[in-house]
Design an enzyme around this catalytic site. Structure first.
Site, mmCIF file in Angstrom:
data_model
loop_
_atom_site.group_PDB
_atom_site.id
_atom_site.type_symbol
_atom_site.label_atom_id
_atom_site.label_comp_id
_atom_site.label_asym_id
_atom_site.label_seq_id
_atom_site.Cartn_x
_atom_site.Cartn_y
_atom_site.Cartn_z
ATOM 1 N N CYS A 1 34.606 -1.648 70.924
ATOM 2 C CA CYS A 1 33.856 -0.734 70.032
ATOM 3 C C CYS A 1 34.018 -1.152 68.577
ATOM 4 O O CYS A 1 33.064 -1.074 67.795
ATOM 5 C CB CYS A 1 34.335 0.703 70.212
ATOM 6 S SG CYS A 1 34.116 1.321 71.885
ATOM 7 N N ARG B 1 28.130 2.854 76.793
ATOM 8 C CA ARG B 1 27.448 2.281 75.612
ATOM 9 C C ARG B 1 25.938 2.412 75.808
ATOM 10 O O ARG B 1 25.326 1.592 76.498
ATOM 11 C CB ARG B 1 27.824 0.795 75.448
ATOM 12 C CG ARG B 1 29.292 0.566 75.274
ATOM 13 C CD ARG B 1 29.647 -0.895 75.119
ATOM 14 N NE ARG B 1 31.051 -1.086 75.390
ATOM 15 C CZ ARG B 1 32.047 -0.788 74.540
ATOM 16 N NH1 ARG B 1 31.763 -0.310 73.357
ATOM 17 N NH2 ARG B 1 33.303 -0.966 74.881
HETATM 18 C C1 BEZ Z 1 36.778 -1.173 74.077
HETATM 19 O O1 BEZ Z 1 37.524 -2.119 73.881
HETATM 20 O O2 BEZ Z 1 35.990 -0.777 73.220
HETATM 21 C C2 BEZ Z 1 36.811 -0.476 75.417
HETATM 22 C C3 BEZ Z 1 37.097 -1.225 76.541
HETATM 23 C C4 BEZ Z 1 37.137 -0.597 77.772
HETATM 24 C C5 BEZ Z 1 36.866 0.778 77.865
HETATM 25 C C6 BEZ Z 1 36.551 1.504 76.733
HETATM 26 C C7 BEZ Z 1 36.505 0.866 75.503
#
Ligand code: BEZ
Length: 220
Positions: free
Chosen positions: A55, A132
């Site tokens: 993110c 997402r």
């Molecule tokens: C992230 O790194 O943004 C992420 C990875 C796995 C699940 C949720 C967020």
């Protein structure tokens, strides 16, 4: 318990061509409503959680291209189910660690009302976090494009900007855009709807017409 009674029940994801669901929500820039964006295009996107690496890379990419979105008459609005305090701490951390200011607002949807209205919670992936998603909403507040990505895959913000530019070119010039189209490239002219028009096109011998149904032209 049927789906309508379940506490997980949520409206289906809005589809292309439908009005974007109205909302009023707390954000990092105060309370905002969908109506506040009327007359502007909007990329409304969700992310699973603050202080997570994928993110963070997405927010860095959105921040870098925010001026380009604005040049294309388009605002950005993020959302996650974190609190506004978490959002504030995260954007401050991004500025400290990466030297990048997040200048667009982020909805703090701890109660998940907005996420549910937009179908951003996909229980098979996570019952509490938004996946997402990206909704491209036009200046009349109609959903023009929808993207969904899993938790583990960061989105291409260049592609989201390209999508906005392509949709705006379609509206401006009444044309479609080919694969990988970028502003300045030729656009696709709608195929003829009658045999007579098809024959006229072939006779005209335009070098940008590869066949009666496949014609390109310079926009404008
Ligand atoms: C992230 O790194 O943004 C992420 C990875 C796995 C699940 C949720 C967020």
């Amino acid at each position: 318990m049927d789906q309508a009674e379940s506490s997980d029940a949520q409206p289906r994801m809005p589809r292309i061509g439908e009005p974007a669901p109205a909302f009023e929500a707390e954000t990092t820039q105060g309370d905002l409503r969908l109506d506040d964006y009327a007359g502007s295009w909007l990329v409304f996107f969700s992310h699973p959680a603050d202080f997570t690496p994928v993110c963070t890379t997405e927010f860095l990419a959105f921040a870098k291209l925010y001026p380009a979105f604005k040049e294309n008459g388009c605002e950005l609005l993020g959302l996650s189910t974190d609190s506004v305090y978490s959002h504030i701490a995260w954007v401050r951390n991004i500025e400290t660690v990466f030297g990048v200011r997040i200048a667009f607002p982020i909805v703090a949807d701890a109660g998940r009302e907005v996420a549910r209205a937009y179908g951003m919670i996909m229980p098979a992936e996570s019952g509490t976090e938004a996946v997402r998603t990206v909704f491209v909403i036009d200046d009349r507040q109609i959903v023009r494009a929808v993207l969904s990505y899993p938790m583990t895959t960061g989105r291409s913000v260049d592609e989201i900007l390209r999508l906005v530019q392509a949709l705006r070119a379609t509206d401006r010039h009444g044309v479609a855009t080919p694969a990988g189209w970028l502003p300045g490239d030729k656009v696709i002219v709608a195929p003829p709807r009658t045999q007579e028009m098809a024959e006229e096109r072939v006779k005209a011998g335009d070098p940008d017409c590869r066949d009666w149904y496949f014609c390109l032209r310079t926009p404008g």
